[in-house]
Design an enzyme around this catalytic site. Structure first.
Site, PDB file in Angstrom:
ATOM      1  N   PHE A 122      -5.163   4.462   0.451  1.00 58.23           N
ATOM      2  CA  PHE A 122      -6.211   3.582  -0.069  1.00 58.23           C
ATOM      3  C   PHE A 122      -5.829   2.913  -1.376  1.00 58.23           C
ATOM      4  O   PHE A 122      -6.645   2.799  -2.285  1.00 58.23           O
ATOM      5  CB  PHE A 122      -7.533   4.363  -0.205  1.00 58.23           C
ATOM      6  CG  PHE A 122      -7.685   5.440   0.833  1.00 58.23           C
ATOM      7  CD1 PHE A 122      -7.667   5.125   2.183  1.00 58.23           C
ATOM      8  CD2 PHE A 122      -7.789   6.768   0.470  1.00 58.23           C
ATOM      9  CE1 PHE A 122      -7.771   6.117   3.152  1.00 58.23           C
ATOM     10  CE2 PHE A 122      -7.892   7.767   1.424  1.00 58.23           C
ATOM     11  CZ  PHE A 122      -7.880   7.440   2.769  1.00 58.23           C
ATOM     12  N   HIS A 123      -4.583   2.420  -1.436  1.00 60.64           N
ATOM     13  CA  HIS A 123      -4.083   1.744  -2.630  1.00 60.64           C
ATOM     14  C   HIS A 123      -3.601   0.328  -2.313  1.00 60.64           C
ATOM     15  O   HIS A 123      -2.509  -0.069  -2.728  1.00 60.64           O
ATOM     16  CB  HIS A 123      -2.921   2.537  -3.241  1.00 60.64           C
ATOM     17  CG  HIS A 123      -3.269   3.919  -3.672  1.00 60.64           C
ATOM     18  ND1 HIS A 123      -2.310   4.895  -3.885  1.00 60.64           N
ATOM     19  CD2 HIS A 123      -4.454   4.512  -3.948  1.00 60.64           C
ATOM     20  CE1 HIS A 123      -2.896   6.007  -4.256  1.00 60.64           C
ATOM     21  NE2 HIS A 123      -4.211   5.804  -4.297  1.00 60.64           N
ATOM     22  N   PRO A 124      -4.386  -0.497  -1.606  1.00 65.00           N
ATOM     23  CA  PRO A 124      -3.900  -1.841  -1.279  1.00 65.00           C
ATOM     24  C   PRO A 124      -3.825  -2.733  -2.517  1.00 65.00           C
ATOM     25  O   PRO A 124      -4.697  -2.687  -3.386  1.00 65.00           O
ATOM     26  CB  PRO A 124      -4.943  -2.360  -0.282  1.00 65.00           C
ATOM     27  CG  PRO A 124      -6.194  -1.626  -0.639  1.00 65.00           C
ATOM     28  CD  PRO A 124      -5.741  -0.262  -1.065  1.00 65.00           C
ATOM     29  N   ASP A 175       0.861  -1.177   0.000  1.00 68.26           N
ATOM     30  CA  ASP A 175       0.000   0.000   0.000  1.00 68.26           C
ATOM     31  C   ASP A 175       0.898   1.228   0.000  1.00 68.26           C
ATOM     32  O   ASP A 175       2.093   1.141   0.323  1.00 68.26           O
ATOM     33  CB  ASP A 175      -0.888  -0.019   1.248  1.00 68.26           C
ATOM     34  CG  ASP A 175      -1.939   1.073   1.258  1.00 68.26           C
ATOM     35  OD1 ASP A 175      -2.311   1.554   0.167  1.00 68.26           O
ATOM     36  OD2 ASP A 175      -2.389   1.462   2.354  1.00 68.26           O
ATOM     37  N   HIS A 176       0.328   2.358  -0.377  1.00 65.11           N
ATOM     38  CA  HIS A 176       1.045   3.626  -0.255  1.00 65.11           C
ATOM     39  C   HIS A 176       0.717   4.261   1.094  1.00 65.11           C
ATOM     40  O   HIS A 176      -0.453   4.386   1.455  1.00 65.11           O
ATOM     41  CB  HIS A 176       0.638   4.581  -1.376  1.00 65.11           C
ATOM     42  CG  HIS A 176       1.178   4.193  -2.708  1.00 65.11           C
ATOM     43  ND1 HIS A 176       0.414   4.208  -3.860  1.00 65.11           N
ATOM     44  CD2 HIS A 176       2.411   3.769  -3.095  1.00 65.11           C
ATOM     45  CE1 HIS A 176       1.153   3.814  -4.885  1.00 65.11           C
ATOM     46  NE2 HIS A 176       2.361   3.543  -4.445  1.00 65.11           N
TER      47      HIS A 176
END
Length: 552
Positions: free
Chosen positions: A475-477, A298-299
Site C-alpha cells: 500500500f505504498h503507491p 509500489d512496494h
C-alpha cells in the site's frame, strides 16, 4: 450551483491534504476549501491502533480498488485499499512511521526534483514531528514540538517481539533505538503514529487544529468530478455532494492531494493527460501531458506465516475471553494489546554484505493471519507469527488510467510487478532474508511449522512461484504525477506545479520521483509540509499567477 470563491481549493483530506491546509490556514486572511470524498473518521476501529485489520476492507472507509490482472503475479487482481475517509489512508494504515533513507531524497534531486535532497527535506521532517518517548529512568518525555505524534511503544509490545530482535542479532544485524530516523542498515521496534493509545492520523495531527480556524471549510462525502480550466489556468473544481453538483472557484490555486491513484485519475477526467487516452474516452484534450498516470511504483512484499510454540498475540486476539479482557483493559486505560499496532519490529537490511546501502525492508509481527483476495483479515486461533520482506527500491513502473469518462468508474491500476530482472532478483533475495531470519535459533527454537507456504515447499523455484501466487502490495503507491525536469519525463516541476498550467499543483505521494525505501506515509506528510511553504512563497511573490515553464 456556484459556491464561494476560495484562495485555495485542496482536493483530498488525506495525509498530504491535512498537513497542507494546517499550514495554509495559519494566515487568517486566506480562505481554504478542503474537499473529501469520504466521511467522518470518528469510528472506534479507526482510533484503536489494532483496528487496522478491521478497517482494511471496510467499504465505508475505503475505495476498495483492485489492480488489473498482473502478469508478474500470475494474472492475479490484487486488492488495493485506499482511504476514503477524513484522514485518507492515514486513518486506515498500520501506523508505522519511517522517513525513508537519505539516499532516497538525493535520488529525487538527481532525477530533476531540484531542492528535494536529504539536506533539504530533513528539517521538514523534524519540524512536523513530536516523539513521545521514555528517558533513561523510564519516565515519559518528549522530543520535538511538531503536531504529529510518533510514539515509542516498545514497553507495551507483545513479549514475542523480542525474539525477532534476538534473531536479528544472531544474523549479525545491528539494533537501532529510533528506527523511524534510521539512515542505514538497522533493525528495531517500529515507532507508530499513536498518541495516548489512539491513532494519530494526519487528520488528528493537522486537520483538527486547522478546523478551529474560521478560514477553513471542510466538505465531506463530496466527489470532485473535474478541475476547471480557463485557458492555461486552473480556476476551480466541480464536485458532487448530496445529489447536487457544485462549482467552487479558486482565486489562487487548485491543489490535488487525492493520492497516487486518484490524483492522476482526476487530471485525466479534467482533460489533462495523454491525448490518445483522453480522446479514446470522448474527453476534450485541454492539456496534452503524456506522463499523467505513468511511472507508478509500489512496494511488493511477501509474507511467510509460522505456527509458534510460545505465546503470541494470537493467544489474545484469536480467542474470545482473552480478547474481551483486552478490550476491557483498553477501555479503562487505552493500553494493552489493542493499543499497539500489529507491525512491531522490522527495519532496513542489506541482503548481502557487499551492498553499499540497504535494499530490503522487513516486518516481523507477533501474530499469524492471512488476508483474503477481498481484503478480509483471517486470524489464526493458535499462536504464530509473520515475517515479511520487500525490495526497498523496485525499478518496475506501471500506470493509472481512467476506465471511462464517468467519475464514478474506478481507474485502471496496472502495477506491472516484477517487470525487471532487478525486481525479480530482489524477490529472490527477499525470500532468502526471510529464510535466514526464520532459521536463527531465537526463532527456530519456538517454531512448530511454517504454515504459508507449506513446510514441504523448499525448492528455490517453487518458493518463487509461491511468491508470484501470494505477494501483494503493502500500500505504498507513488510517482504517477512525479516531479522532474520537464513534460517529456514528468508531470510536475520541483515546486509541484503541473507543467504548462498556472494555478494547479499536485501535492501527495504521486509527486515522488521514485518510491522511498520504506513506508510512504511520513515522506508524504513531509512533502506537503514543504509544499505549503512553497505555495505561500509563490503567493507572496506573485509566482502563482505565472504559467510554469514547458507550456505545450
Amino acid at each position: 450551483m456556484t459556491d464561494t470563491v476560495y484562495d485555495y481549493i485542496v482536493v483530498g483530506a488525506g495525509s498530504a491534504g491535512c498537513a497542507l491546509v494546517e499550514r495554509l490556514t495559519r494566515d487568517s486572511a486566506v480562505r481554504v476549501l478542503l474537499i473529501e470524498a469520504g466521511g467522518s473518521d470518528r469510528r472506534f476501529w479507526i482510533k484503536v491502533p489494532i483496528g487496522y485489520g478491521v478497517t482494511f476492507a471496510d467499504p465505508r472507509l475505503n475505495w476498495g480498488y483492485h489492480a488489473e490482472p498482473d502478469a508478474g503475479l500470475n494474472g492475479r487482481r490484487v486488492y488495493w485499499p485506499r482511504g476514503r475517509v477524513i484522514g485518507g489512508s492515514s486513518s486506515i494504515n498500520a501506523m508505522a512511521y519511517m522517513r525513508g533513507l537519505p539516499q532516497d531524497f538525493d535520488d529525487w534531486q538527481a532525477a530533476g526534483a531540484e531542492g528535494w535532497s536529504w539536506q533539504a527535506v530533513r528539517p521538514a521532517f523534524e519540524r512536523m514531528e513530536r516523539h513521545l518517548e521514555r528517558d533513561a529512568q523510564g519516565k515519559p518525555c518528549q522530543r520535538g514540538d511538531g503536531l504529529l505524534c510518533i510514539s515509542d511503544l516498545r514497553a507495551q509490545m507483545n513479549p514475542f517481539s523480542e525474539r525477532f530482535l534476538a534473531a536479528a542479532h544472531e544474523c549479525g544485524w545491528a539494533r537501532c533505538e529510533d528506527l523511524s530516523a534510521a539512515t542505514g542498515e538497522a533493525v528495531g521496534h517500529y515507532r507508530s503514529t499513536v498518541r495516548r493509545g489512539r491513532r494519530c492520523s494526519a487528520a488528528d495531527a493537522f486537520l483538527a487544529p486547522a478546523r478551529r480556524r474560521a478560514n477553513l471549510r471542510v466538505v465531506a462525502n463530496a466527489v470532485v468530478e473535474r478541475v476547471l480550466l480557463d485557458g492555461r489556468r486552473a480556476t476551480g473544481v466541480t464536485y458532487r455532494a448530496g445529489g447536487k453538483t457544485v462549482t467552487a472557484r479558486g482565486g489562487r490555486e487548485v491543489i490535488l492531494s487525492a493520492g497516487a491513484v486518484n490524483s492522476p485519475k482526476l487530471l485525466q477526467l479534467s482533460g489533462i493527460g495523454p491525448a490518445a487516452l483522453l480522446r479514446r474516452h470522448g474527453l476534450k484534450v485541454r492539456h496534452d501531458l503524456a506522463e499523467v498516470g505513468q511511472g507508478l511504483q509500489d512496494h511488493l512484499a511477501i509474507s511467510h506465516v509460522f505456527r509458534a510454540t510460545a505465546c503470541t498475540l494470537n493467544n489474545i486476539l484469536g480467542r474470545r475471553t482473552p480478547r474481551l479482557l483486552a478490550g476491557l483493559r483498553y477501555a479503562a486505560t487505552r493500553g494493552g494489546p489493542l493499543g499497539v499496532p500489529v507491525n512491531q519490529v522490522g527495519g532496513y537490511l542489506r541482503s548481502d554484505p557487499g551492498r553499499a546501502r540497504p535494499d530490503m525492508q522487513i516486518y516481523c509481527n507477533p501474530l499469524s493471519y492471512w488476508c483474503s483476495a477481498t481484503g478480509r483479515t483471517v486470524l489464526d486461533r493458535e499462536p504464530g507469527y509473520l515475517l515479511g520482506a520487500q525490495l526497498c527500491r523496485p525499478e518496475s513502473r506501471g500506470e493509472i488510467a481512467i476506465r471511462s469518462a464517468d467519475p464514478d468508474d474506478p481507474p485502471l491500476i496496472r502495477p506491472n510487478s516484477l517487470a525487471t530482472e532487478h525486481d525479480r532478483d530482489g524477490a529472490r533475495r527477499a525470500l532468502r532474508i526471510i529464510a535466514r531470519l526464520a532459521a536463527a535459533p531465537a526463532l527456530a527454537g519456538v517454531t512448530r511449522e511454517r504454515l504459508a507456504p507449506g513446510p514441504g515447499l523448499t525448492d528455490a523455484e517453487a518458493l518463487m512461484e509461491d511468491y508470484r501466487e501470494r505477494a501483494s502490495t503493502v500500500f505504498h503507491p507513488t510517482s504517477t504525477c512525479r516531479m522532474g525536469r520537464g513534460p517529456d519525463c514528468s508531470v510536475l516541476d520541483p515546486r509541484l506545479r503541473v507543467h504548462g498550467l498556472a494555478g494547479l499543483r499536485v501535492v501527495d505521494s504521486s509527486a515522488f520521483p521514485a518510491v522511498t525505501s520504506g513506508n510512504t506515509n511520513a515522506p508524504t506528510m513531509m512533502l506537503a509540509t514543504r509544499a505549503a511553504d512553497m505555495i505561500l512563497e509563490d503567493a507572496a511573490t506573485g509566482q502563482h499567477e505565472r504559467t510554469p515553464a514547458h507550456a505545450t
